[in-house]
Design a protein around this motif. Structure first.
Motif, mmCIF file in Angstrom:
data_model
loop_
_atom_site.group_PDB
_atom_site.id
_atom_site.type_symbol
_atom_site.label_atom_id
_atom_site.label_comp_id
_atom_site.label_asym_id
_atom_site.label_seq_id
_atom_site.Cartn_x
_atom_site.Cartn_y
_atom_site.Cartn_z
ATOM 1 N N THR A 1 0.813 -1.223 0.000
ATOM 2 C CA THR A 1 0.000 0.000 0.000
ATOM 3 C C THR A 1 0.841 1.266 0.000
ATOM 4 O O THR A 1 0.296 2.364 0.092
ATOM 5 N N THR A 2 2.160 1.118 -0.111
ATOM 6 C CA THR A 2 3.044 2.287 -0.058
ATOM 7 C C THR A 2 2.944 3.100 -1.349
ATOM 8 O O THR A 2 2.922 2.545 -2.452
ATOM 9 N N THR A 3 2.918 4.416 -1.199
ATOM 10 C CA THR A 3 2.945 5.320 -2.346
ATOM 11 C C THR A 3 4.177 6.198 -2.265
ATOM 12 O O THR A 3 5.016 6.050 -1.363
ATOM 13 N N ASP A 4 4.296 7.148 -3.177
ATOM 14 C CA ASP A 4 5.473 8.021 -3.200
ATOM 15 C C ASP A 4 5.519 8.962 -2.010
ATOM 16 O O ASP A 4 6.602 9.451 -1.655
ATOM 17 N N ASP A 5 4.377 9.228 -1.385
ATOM 18 C CA ASP A 5 4.383 10.210 -0.304
ATOM 19 C C ASP A 5 3.768 9.710 0.991
ATOM 20 O O ASP A 5 3.691 10.445 1.973
ATOM 21 N N SER A 6 3.304 8.456 1.043
ATOM 22 C CA SER A 6 2.686 7.958 2.270
ATOM 23 C C SER A 6 2.882 6.452 2.371
ATOM 24 O O SER A 6 3.222 5.776 1.392
ATOM 25 N N LEU A 7 2.632 5.918 3.564
ATOM 26 C CA LEU A 7 2.843 4.490 3.802
ATOM 27 C C LEU A 7 2.013 4.032 4.984
ATOM 28 O O LEU A 7 1.568 4.847 5.809
ATOM 29 N N ASP A 8 1.834 2.718 5.078
ATOM 30 C CA ASP A 8 1.202 2.067 6.221
ATOM 31 C C ASP A 8 2.257 1.245 6.959
ATOM 32 O O ASP A 8 3.128 0.638 6.342
ATOM 33 N N VAL A 9 2.157 1.212 8.280
ATOM 34 C CA VAL A 9 3.125 0.517 9.121
ATOM 35 C C VAL A 9 2.412 -0.583 9.900
ATOM 36 O O VAL A 9 1.308 -0.374 10.419
ATOM 37 N N VAL A 10 3.049 -1.754 9.981
ATOM 38 C CA VAL A 10 2.528 -2.876 10.746
ATOM 39 C C VAL A 10 3.468 -3.141 11.922
ATOM 40 O O VAL A 10 4.680 -3.323 11.719
ATOM 41 N N VAL A 11 2.941 -3.138 13.137
ATOM 42 C CA VAL A 11 3.710 -3.390 14.359
ATOM 43 C C VAL A 11 3.260 -4.728 14.937
ATOM 44 O O VAL A 11 2.071 -4.905 15.234
ATOM 45 N N ILE A 12 4.187 -5.681 15.083
ATOM 46 C CA ILE A 12 3.875 -7.008 15.608
ATOM 47 C C ILE A 12 4.679 -7.222 16.891
ATOM 48 O O ILE A 12 5.898 -7.051 16.899
ATOM 49 N N THR A 13 4.001 -7.575 17.960
ATOM 50 C CA THR A 13 4.672 -7.851 19.231
ATOM 51 C C THR A 13 4.184 -9.184 19.787
ATOM 52 O O THR A 13 3.068 -9.622 19.505
ATOM 53 N N LYS A 14 5.039 -9.804 20.566
ATOM 54 C CA LYS A 14 4.675 -11.030 21.270
ATOM 55 C C LYS A 14 4.987 -10.847 22.748
ATOM 56 O O LYS A 14 6.076 -10.416 23.126
ATOM 57 N N ASP A 15 4.022 -11.191 23.584
ATOM 58 C CA ASP A 15 4.133 -10.985 25.019
ATOM 59 C C ASP A 15 5.002 -12.037 25.691
ATOM 60 O O ASP A 15 5.169 -13.150 25.193
ATOM 61 N N VAL A 16 5.517 -11.669 26.840
ATOM 62 C CA VAL A 16 6.037 -12.610 27.824
ATOM 63 C C VAL A 16 4.878 -13.006 28.740
ATOM 64 O O VAL A 16 3.988 -12.203 29.021
ATOM 65 N N PHE A 17 4.855 -14.271 29.177
ATOM 66 C CA PHE A 17 3.868 -14.663 30.186
ATOM 67 C C PHE A 17 4.246 -13.934 31.470
ATOM 68 O O PHE A 17 5.222 -14.265 32.141
#
Length: 628
Positions: free
Chosen positions: A186-202
């Motif tokens: 979905t990235t264009t010349d002037d904008s973008l989308d960011v995906v943040v993935i995290t995994k927890d500790v118990f």
């Protein structure tokens, strides 16, 4: 008899022993071990590993109690690690073309602690144990993750914002690992989308101990991420103690990154027989390379019993009472130099800090303590960057390695109730990392009060740490660690003494009377990471060798005295699901012990605290050089 070893690691060791015994009965190993970097060694290790896992699998298929137990807890198809030949430098050039584009959308994927994979978000818990475990864990709130990010929606993306945010997430206590990606679709010349993935500790954890002979014990309960909000309470209760009072209590509560300010609140209440504390602090560090402001404010009230200088005829320790109230505040400002490389050159800020400490002593054991107001100012230059590697202190997860240098000078004035003194100190640290050569860290610092041209309570410290590159043979991995530390006291007060106990010198060693004013220690460790994994527990074997020299007096060299040594072998169990993460059990031997104390030469030493730690090149609060 003192019972403090968790049952699960012992059970895992028993299962491993059964597998190794079955392997030895099938085909005894009689050939000598081949050097590790040869093809023959790799093939031999793989064949040995295959035989062990095959025996475990066959045992699990039997309709017996041991077979059913193995089948329920052993993962015979573990998730493969990502390739280790990753781009070691944390500054990812692949995102350079996205600099200053507007962040259109931020998608946050927060994964639960057990059964999920940060590398494959479609992975799900496969057993009832994994699903049940997640019921007792509150997943981190997306807002809490968003507060850690150094970029915002509808604002331009600054250089290093992605990788710095990823590092900050990984360094959070309740997050095991993190990835931040640009959605190229979905990235264009002037904008973008960011995906943040995290995994927890118990995050829920605890420990305890109990002695059947005395009935004394300890219970500790901690939560690293209460209700997924990032709150961290911890409570410890001791009972049936052989002390003036049979019970002790310690409670701490921490709230990390309040709002989006990166301000952390810490409160503590400790009520023990020989140590009492009430404290509350608000603090903000130079958490990122482009942080401009840092500081802290707090108050503490402490009553403790400290060890007084021993004599050669002492057979029991002699203590004195110390009580004081301390108010503490500091402020720091970083001035960043301009960079013409779009922010990819290491930031080199000039940092200035000021600090005021007001200490009011209520009870003193000797006349060497005086109420005072201490005014300190520091100026320094810090260069820092980060690299990525694995199998350092974690078992395969991505770890951030700080490198760079920092130099600072501190000056101050102590306005005392009895006498006034000046203070002068300086420090320098550096670290270099190469994936094929390893990591080298070195530091030197000196600080002392000055009264009428005489140096008082001076401290000279020199420290080095080196660990080798990772050696691999099949799925087995090896890394060596070497550490050296030197602490010399100059005209220290008699009650200010050094030890070589535990983390200060010899691991597992504990002497109440062995003290000095000069200390030199050397520590060696070899870690062999095995491919075995049970219920998320990964196994490593450990071999250590420690040596320490200790002396008293300004003119006595510690090398004139016979050193104390310690040797040990043991196991390290690591579970990325759990809050305590790592448990180490060492069987140690000490050839020499003090003659005036009854100390066993053999000891089983259990610890969940890492012995080696990275030193980050953050500018910290101005302070007096520590003597410990």
């Amino acid at each position: 008899m003192h019972l403090s070893l968790p049952l699960r690691p012992l059970l895992l060791g028993l299962l491993l022993l059964c597998a190794l015994t079955a392997t030895a009965q099938k085909k005894p190993v009689t050939k000598p071990i081949t050097p590790p970097d040869t093809t023959i060694a790799t093939d031999t290790t793989r064949r040995f590993e295959d035989r062990v896992m095959k025996n475990l699998r066959e045992l699990s298929e039997q309709n017996t109690m041991m077979g059913r137990l193995l089948k329920s807890i052993v993962d015979f198809n573990p998730e493969e690690d990502d390739p280790l030949n990753l781009d070691a430098e944390l500054i990812e050039r692949e995102y350079e073309r996205h600099n200053y584009k507007v962040v259109r959308n931020i998608q946050i994927v927060a994964l639960d602690a057990i059964g999920y994979s940060i590398h494959d978000t479609t992975s799900m818990p496969g057993t009832w144990l994994e699903r049940t475990g997640n019921l007792f864990h509150a997943k981190t709130k997306r807002g809490l993750i968003r507060n850690k990010l150094l970029f915002k929606k509808n604002e331009p993306l600054e250089p290093l914002a992605l990788v710095e945010s990823e590092r900050l997430l990984r360094q959070t206590d309740f997050i095991l690992d993190a990835r931040i990606l640009v959605d190229e679709r979905t990235t264009t010349d002037d904008s973008l989308d960011v995906v943040v993935i995290t995994k927890d500790v118990f995050s829920l954890g605890g420990s305890g101990s109990f002695s059947p002979s005395s009935g004394a014990g300890r219970i500790t309960v901690r939560e690293l991420n209460f209700l997924g909000l990032g709150h961290q309470p911890e409570v410890t209760y001791r009972f049936n103690q052989n002390a003036p009072r049979p019970w002790e209590f310690a409670g701490r509560y921490s709230i990390e990154n309040i709002g989006r300010s990166y301000i952390t609140a810490d409160v503590a209440y400790i009520n023990q027989n020989y140590y009492k504390e009430k404290s509350a602090f608000l603090h903000r560090d130079f958490y990122a390379t482009n942080t401009r402001y840092a500081g802290a404010v707090g108050i503490s009230e402490v009553e403790e019993r400290i060890l007084l200088p021993p004599t050669s005829s002492d057979t029991i320790p002699v203590f004195g009472n110390l009580g004081y109230t301390r108010r503490d505040a500091w402020f720091g400002r970083a001035f960043h130099f301009k960079s013409y490389n779009l922010g990819y050159e290491p930031r080199t800020p000039l940092i200035v800090g000021v600090r005021v400490i007001d200490t009011n002593y209520k009870t003193i054991p000797t006349e060497n303590f005086q109420s005072n107001q201490l005014y300190l100012g520091s100026i320094g230059i810090s260069v820092r960057k980060y690299y990525k590697d694995r199998y350092l202190f974690g078992f395969g997860r991505t770890e951030d390695i700080p490198a760079g240098s920092i130099v600072s000078v501190t000056a101050g004035f102590e306005d005392g109730a009895i006498t006034n003194r000046r203070y002068l100190g300086a420090s320098f640290s550096f670290a270099r990392y190469r994936q094929n050569a390893g990591y080298l860290f070195g530091s030197a610092s000196f600080g002392s009060f000055i009264d009428d041209d005489s140096w008082q309570q001076g401290t000279l410290q020199v420290q080095s740490l080196y660990f080798t590159r990772l050696y691999e043979s099949g799925n087995w991995k090896l890394r060596h660690y070497i550490q050296g530390r030197t602490t010399f006291g100059l005209n220290r007060n008699p009650e200010e003494l050094l030890t070589i106990n535990n983390n200060e010198g010899l691991r597992g060693f504990n002497s109440a009377l062995l003290r000095g004013s000069k200390r030199v220690t050397l520590n060696y460790e070899a870690n062999i990471y095995t491919p075995f994994s049970f219920l998320g527990f990964k196994l490593a074997t450990v071999a250590i060798a420690d040596v320490a020299w200790l002396s008293a007096g300004n003119k006595t060299s510690p090398f004139k005295n016979k050193p104390y040594t310690g040797y040990g072998i043991g196991f390290r169990f690591h579970n990325e699901y759990l809050s305590f993460s790592t448990l180490q059990i060492l069987f140690s031997y000490y050839p020499r012990t003090p003659g005036n104390e009854d100390i066993s030469r053999f000891k089983v030493y259990e610890s969940s605290r890492p012995y080696y730690e990275f030193t980050d090149f953050r500018f910290s609060r101005p302070g007096v050089a520590e003597f410990r």
